[in-house]
Design an enzyme around this catalytic site. Structure first.
Site, mmCIF file in Angstrom:
data_model
loop_
_atom_site.group_PDB
_atom_site.id
_atom_site.type_symbol
_atom_site.label_atom_id
_atom_site.label_comp_id
_atom_site.label_asym_id
_atom_site.label_seq_id
_atom_site.Cartn_x
_atom_site.Cartn_y
_atom_site.Cartn_z
ATOM 1 N N ASP A 1 0.803 -1.207 0.034
ATOM 2 C CA ASP A 1 0.031 -0.016 -0.150
ATOM 3 C C ASP A 1 0.837 1.263 0.234
ATOM 4 O OD1 ASP A 1 -1.575 -2.185 1.020
ATOM 5 O OD2 ASP A 1 -3.204 -0.941 0.969
ATOM 6 N N ARG B 1 -3.579 6.388 8.605
ATOM 7 C CA ARG B 1 -3.553 5.702 7.172
ATOM 8 C C ARG B 1 -3.002 6.464 6.165
ATOM 9 N NH1 ARG B 1 -6.079 1.233 5.690
ATOM 10 N NH2 ARG B 1 -7.137 2.373 4.097
ATOM 11 N N GLU C 1 -4.801 -4.480 13.506
ATOM 12 C CA GLU C 1 -4.242 -4.717 12.028
ATOM 13 C C GLU C 1 -2.725 -4.578 11.981
ATOM 14 O OE1 GLU C 1 -6.226 -1.978 9.408
ATOM 15 O OE2 GLU C 1 -5.208 -2.621 7.839
HETATM 16 C C1 DGY Z 1 -7.282 -0.528 1.752
HETATM 17 O O1 DGY Z 1 -8.219 -0.162 1.369
HETATM 18 O O2 DGY Z 1 -6.284 0.050 2.416
HETATM 19 C C2 DGY Z 1 -6.472 -1.708 1.163
HETATM 20 O O3 DGY Z 1 -5.151 -2.122 1.519
HETATM 21 C C3 DGY Z 1 -6.280 -1.740 -0.363
HETATM 22 O O4 DGY Z 1 -7.071 -3.085 -0.745
#
Ligand code: DGY
Length: 434
Positions: free
Chosen positions: A171, A206, A406
């Site tokens: 990611d 994020r 996570e």
């Molecule tokens: C997210 O949505 O963060 C996932 O890792 C992408 O599939």
């Protein structure tokens, strides 16, 4: 599994039970309401110890989303579920003649850890007859998936497959920063969209909006190419030969060869692909100066000078020789990652001495359980048992003290992202069964 961990095992089973939908397991209720590809493979590895039928169902459902060209999509959407971006409609996969008409999927993939999961289910099965039947049921689908990677993602037959979106690997890892910065988008090139993830998880944990603009842009770029792999390959601004992806592809082919042998099928093509990948990684991805494997940016042909915990994953597939493995180990066991004697949690996802290290932000520093599980097995393969045990203990401590998150801050252990995360629970079950 060990009795002293009975409570932890019970909690892990409860996490999986809560996320089970009847046909597959959601990665986490908060952020991920659909079925994800490599999540399901890791989840099946955990189920293999306690519920063979569910382990099999997890993979069976996932492959219902497989395209007719073999592509195994990274998301199989649950049409009942909402609250995730990009939604099914955003992908426009109906532009591809290969996308399934009955099931809703994305149009990218995730690392091929499925053959490894399938073999793991078989090896731990109580019902051997059923397990062999399941191998036979899945073999043609797995073969089509690996054939897709070989044919479409390695068009020059180098032995190295490419990824075409950051979501196909880690990611928002700093590995991709230079490439994403190079993608200068004019305002009208940025598709209209609304993020959902940052409504439930703190935006600092994020990826950034600038990264999401590029993730969304790439999705629309694939749709504009009608998901034609040759068109994508000829002009995609993001094309990378990734260490993590190729390591798992190599081990996946070794495992698919073993499955073929069990079934009396021909293992030769998978054995050859695995050897070709191992040789190509040793030739092209090994960086002698740094003493580890690095991704290659196909636009420049150069190594991307970013070391992540995934840089050590060639150990999982038995790719480096002894001297190379020692150099990698010395780097892992250093202040850049985690020394054996330290009290921090092993192993952070990014080099702690790099200015890009962020201990709380997704793939830019936190500890992830799947990578650590892969490292645990890789280190054991090279007889680095003390470090492997160090990793196992870190995972147990993280979950025991902080919950089934996570990802985790490597210094404080604080959990981030979605709580009750399925692969954390599943891989813990596997580590406890060892
Ligand atoms: C997210 O949505 O963060 C996932 O890792 C992408 O599939």
């Amino acid at each position: 599994m060990q009795r002293e961990h009975a409570q932890l095992i019970q909690q892990a089973l409860e996490v999986l039970e809560k996320n089970w939908t009847g046909t597959f397991t959601r990665p986490g209720v908060l952020l991920y309401p659909h079925q994800w590809s490599w999540d399901s493979a890791f989840i099946a590895i955990g189920y293999a110890h306690c519920n063979q039928a569910r382990a099999e169902q997890e993979l069976r459902t996932l492959f219902e989303g497989q395209w007719s060209n073999g592509l195994l999509p990274h998301i199989l959407f649950d049409p009942q579920a909402t609250g995730y971006f990009p939604s099914f409609a955003f992908w426009e996969v109906e532009r591809s003649p290969f996308a399934p008409r009955q099931r809703q999927t994305s149009g990218i993939v995730q690392p091929p850890v499925h053959a490894t999961a399938l073999l793991h289910i078989y090896r731990h099965a109580r019902d051997q007859v059923q397990a062999r039947a399941f191998l036979a049921e899945m073999f043609p689908r797995l073969r089509a998936w690996h054939l897709y990677l070989h044919r479409e993602r390695d068009p020059r037959n180098e032995g190295l497959v490419f990824i075409r979106h950051p979501w196909e690997s880690l990611d928002n890892s700093p590995i991709w920063d230079t490439i994403l910065r190079r993608m200068e988008l004019r305002p009208e090139e940025i598709p209209a969209y609304t993020r959902v993830d940052t409504q439930s998880v703190h935006p600092e944990y994020r990826p950034t909006d600038a990264e999401y603009d590029r993730y969304a842009y790439l999705v629309k770029f694939f749709a504009a190419c009608d998901y034609d792999e040759a068109r994508i390959y000829s002009s995609c601004p993001f094309l990378v030969q990734d260490v993590l992806f190729n390591s798992l592809y190599c081990q996946g082919n070794r495992d698919l060869a073993e499955i073929a042998r069990i079934l009396g099928e021909d293992p030769t093509p998978f054995e050859e692909w695995a050897e070709q990948t191992a040789a190509a990684m040793n030739r092209k991805l090994w960086n002698e100066e740094r003493g580890l494997y690095l991704d290659v940016d196909l636009a420049t042909g150069q190594h991307i000078a970013s070391s992540t915990s995934a840089s050590f994953l060639p150990l999982f597939a038995g790719i480096p020789d002894g001297p190379r493995a020692t150099r990698m180990y010395d780097y892992l066991n250093s202040p850049a990652f985690c020394q054996l004697a330290e009290t921090t949690y092993a192993v952070p996802s990014y080099d702690r001495q790099s200015p890009a290290f962020q201990p709380d932000r997704y793939w830019r520093g936190p500890v992830w359980i799947n990578i650590n599980w892969l490292l645990y097995h890789g280190l054991r393969r090279y007889d680095r048992h003390e470090y492997a045990q160090r990793i196992r203990q870190s995972v147990l401590d993280l979950v025991q003290k902080h919950g089934f998150y996570e990802y985790y801050n490597p210094l404080s252990g604080e959990g981030h992202g979605t709580p009750r995360f399925s692969w954390t629970a599943a891989l813990l079950l596997d580590l406890l069964s060892d």
